[in-house]
Write a protein that holds these residues in place. Structure first.
Motif, mmCIF file in Angstrom:
data_model
loop_
_atom_site.group_PDB
_atom_site.id
_atom_site.type_symbol
_atom_site.label_atom_id
_atom_site.label_comp_id
_atom_site.label_asym_id
_atom_site.label_seq_id
_atom_site.Cartn_x
_atom_site.Cartn_y
_atom_site.Cartn_z
ATOM 1 N N ASP A 65 0.854 -1.208 0.700
ATOM 2 C CA ASP A 65 0.159 -0.012 -0.559
ATOM 3 C C ASP A 65 0.908 1.558 -0.120
ATOM 4 O O ASP A 65 1.644 1.402 1.111
ATOM 5 C CB ASP A 65 -0.472 0.254 1.559
ATOM 6 N N GLU A 66 0.856 1.648 -1.165
ATOM 7 C CA GLU A 66 1.500 3.145 -1.218
ATOM 8 C C GLU A 66 1.002 4.245 -0.591
ATOM 9 O O GLU A 66 2.345 4.843 0.160
ATOM 10 C CB GLU A 66 1.570 3.343 -3.266
ATOM 11 N N ALA A 67 -0.024 4.301 -0.234
ATOM 12 C CA ALA A 67 0.084 5.342 0.439
ATOM 13 C C ALA A 67 0.009 5.479 1.770
ATOM 14 O O ALA A 67 0.353 6.753 2.870
ATOM 15 C CB ALA A 67 -1.831 5.327 0.753
ATOM 16 N N THR A 68 0.563 4.463 2.518
ATOM 17 C CA THR A 68 0.672 4.070 3.962
ATOM 18 C C THR A 68 2.345 3.654 3.940
ATOM 19 O O THR A 68 2.894 3.580 5.043
ATOM 20 C CB THR A 68 -0.571 3.420 5.208
ATOM 21 N N GLY A 69 2.477 3.008 2.847
ATOM 22 C CA GLY A 69 4.257 2.612 2.825
ATOM 23 C C GLY A 69 4.135 1.014 3.868
ATOM 24 O O GLY A 69 4.679 0.513 4.660
ATOM 25 N N THR A 70 2.270 0.199 3.765
ATOM 26 C CA THR A 70 2.484 -0.835 5.169
ATOM 27 C C THR A 70 2.631 -1.891 3.296
ATOM 28 O O THR A 70 2.088 -1.825 2.201
ATOM 29 C CB THR A 70 1.072 -0.949 5.067
ATOM 30 N N TRP A 71 3.847 -2.843 3.719
ATOM 31 C CA TRP A 71 3.800 -4.266 2.812
ATOM 32 C C TRP A 71 3.593 -5.811 3.387
ATOM 33 O O TRP A 71 4.164 -6.004 4.249
ATOM 34 C CB TRP A 71 5.295 -4.374 2.284
ATOM 35 N N TRP A 72 2.734 -6.111 3.042
ATOM 36 C CA TRP A 72 2.087 -7.269 3.866
ATOM 37 C C TRP A 72 3.287 -8.481 2.916
ATOM 38 O O TRP A 72 2.244 -8.924 2.201
ATOM 39 C CB TRP A 72 0.160 -7.420 3.929
ATOM 40 N N LEU A 73 3.641 -8.992 4.270
ATOM 41 C CA LEU A 73 5.129 -10.283 2.808
ATOM 42 C C LEU A 73 3.774 -11.175 3.744
ATOM 43 O O LEU A 73 4.730 -12.253 3.288
ATOM 44 C CB LEU A 73 6.200 -9.809 4.272
ATOM 45 N N SER A 74 3.145 -11.195 4.842
ATOM 46 C CA SER A 74 2.301 -12.635 4.360
ATOM 47 C C SER A 74 3.434 -13.695 5.328
ATOM 48 O O SER A 74 3.900 -12.901 6.260
ATOM 49 C CB SER A 74 1.256 -12.862 3.728
ATOM 50 N N ASP A 75 3.222 -15.081 4.907
ATOM 51 C CA ASP A 75 3.943 -15.540 5.276
ATOM 52 C C ASP A 75 5.442 -15.775 4.701
ATOM 53 O O ASP A 75 6.763 -16.652 4.977
ATOM 54 C CB ASP A 75 3.186 -17.366 5.296
ATOM 55 N N LEU A 76 5.918 -15.494 4.100
ATOM 56 C CA LEU A 76 6.940 -15.148 3.328
ATOM 57 C C LEU A 76 8.091 -14.447 5.052
ATOM 58 O O LEU A 76 9.238 -14.680 5.122
ATOM 59 C CB LEU A 76 7.860 -13.708 2.978
ATOM 60 N N VAL A 77 7.579 -13.490 5.762
ATOM 61 C CA VAL A 77 8.221 -13.452 6.944
ATOM 62 C C VAL A 77 7.558 -13.885 8.303
ATOM 63 O O VAL A 77 5.968 -13.812 8.471
ATOM 64 C CB VAL A 77 8.250 -11.600 7.303
ATOM 65 N N PHE A 78 8.103 -14.669 9.445
ATOM 66 C CA PHE A 78 7.405 -15.305 10.269
ATOM 67 C C PHE A 78 7.961 -14.780 11.612
ATOM 68 O O PHE A 78 9.162 -14.306 11.204
ATOM 69 C CB PHE A 78 7.442 -16.663 10.673
ATOM 70 N N MET A 79 7.675 -14.363 12.306
ATOM 71 C CA MET A 79 8.023 -13.350 13.556
ATOM 72 C C MET A 79 7.711 -14.216 14.468
ATOM 73 O O MET A 79 6.695 -14.622 15.199
ATOM 74 C CB MET A 79 7.714 -12.014 13.912
ATOM 75 N N GLU A 80 8.054 -14.710 15.726
ATOM 76 C CA GLU A 80 8.059 -15.042 16.940
ATOM 77 C C GLU A 80 7.749 -17.008 17.019
ATOM 78 O O GLU A 80 8.046 -17.135 17.540
ATOM 79 C CB GLU A 80 6.980 -14.393 17.966
ATOM 80 N N ARG A 81 7.595 -17.034 16.102
ATOM 81 C CA ARG A 81 7.112 -18.330 15.844
ATOM 82 C C ARG A 81 7.965 -18.624 14.746
ATOM 83 O O ARG A 81 7.858 -18.272 13.638
ATOM 84 C CB ARG A 81 5.230 -18.549 15.316
ATOM 85 N N VAL A 82 8.269 -19.828 14.682
ATOM 86 C CA VAL A 82 9.102 -20.795 13.959
ATOM 87 C C VAL A 82 7.899 -20.495 12.142
ATOM 88 O O VAL A 82 6.998 -20.825 12.677
ATOM 89 C CB VAL A 82 9.105 -22.173 14.473
ATOM 90 N N PRO A 83 9.241 -20.753 11.547
ATOM 91 C CA PRO A 83 8.457 -20.364 10.397
ATOM 92 C C PRO A 83 8.142 -22.528 10.003
ATOM 93 O O PRO A 83 8.731 -22.902 9.869
ATOM 94 C CB PRO A 83 10.031 -20.348 9.190
ATOM 95 N N SER A 84 7.291 -22.460 9.137
ATOM 96 C CA SER A 84 7.488 -23.757 8.152
ATOM 97 C C SER A 84 6.804 -23.979 6.893
ATOM 98 O O SER A 84 6.408 -23.075 6.690
ATOM 99 C CB SER A 84 5.196 -24.340 8.362
ATOM 100 N N LEU A 85 8.161 -24.751 6.386
ATOM 101 C CA LEU A 85 8.844 -24.527 5.112
ATOM 102 C C LEU A 85 7.615 -25.665 4.121
ATOM 103 O O LEU A 85 7.497 -26.661 4.520
ATOM 104 C CB LEU A 85 10.404 -25.426 5.114
#
Length: 182
Positions: A65-85
């Protein structure tokens, strides 16, 4: 396709959490596909969609979203919880490296806090994925079996992630299968 095949499991698990039956129409399947790039005009606000090569899954999509500079990276970035491949370890490392080249005011990860600063948010997952990649390559080079690899590779990361024991061995076996014939 992935959502469609997993919908019954998602409904069942959500029903267990909520203590009730989840109707089939709660899972809304996409009605169009994105190949490469697309834009959604929300009337004065444009969202930029982009597909990515196989990484977390074979259908990773980001929204900016260019208006807010917000980028939804979804499950390409996990934080706190281990990623699942569910896709490709090498692909995920490569996509994450390319994503780090782009600026955003904030990102929305697939798991973890509501938003996080970018590219700082990519540090822990990048470390985990690269630990898997180098550790599994070394295990294969040394002739370790998959079972031996998932008892040894990446356990130094355990205290950094929630649900580590529930997903890490699966990640190792998925990555081992990908890397054993490279």
């Amino acid at each position: 396709q992935a959502l469609g095949s997993r919908a019954p499991t998602y409904r069942r698990k959500l029903g267990e959490v909520l203590g009730r039956t989840i109707p089939e129409d709660w899972i809304v399947l996409p009605d169009r596909t994105v190949k490469g790039k697309a834009e959604l005009d929300l009337g004065g606000r444009t969202l930029r969609l982009r597909t990515h090569p196989t990484a977390h899954t074979n259908n990773d999509l980001t929204v900016y979203d260019e208006a807010t500079g917000t980028w939804w990276l979804s499950d390409l970035v996990f934080m706190e919880r281990v990623p699942s491949l569910d896709g490709s370890l090498k692909g995920w490392v490569g996509v994450l490296d390319r994503l780090r080249e782009r600026e955003a005011r904030r990102i929305v990860p697939g798991h973890g806090p509501v938003s996080a600063p970018w590219p700082e948010a990519s540090g822990p997952i990048g470390s985990y994925l690269k630990t898997l990649l180098s550790g599994i390559r070394k295990a294969i080079e040394e002739g370790q079996t998959m079972r031996e690899a998932y008892e040894e590779v990446g356990w130094d990361q355990k205290d950094r992630w929630r649900l580590f024991e529930a997903y890490h061995r699966r990640n190792v076996s998925t990555a081992y299968a990908e890397l054993e014939w490279e």
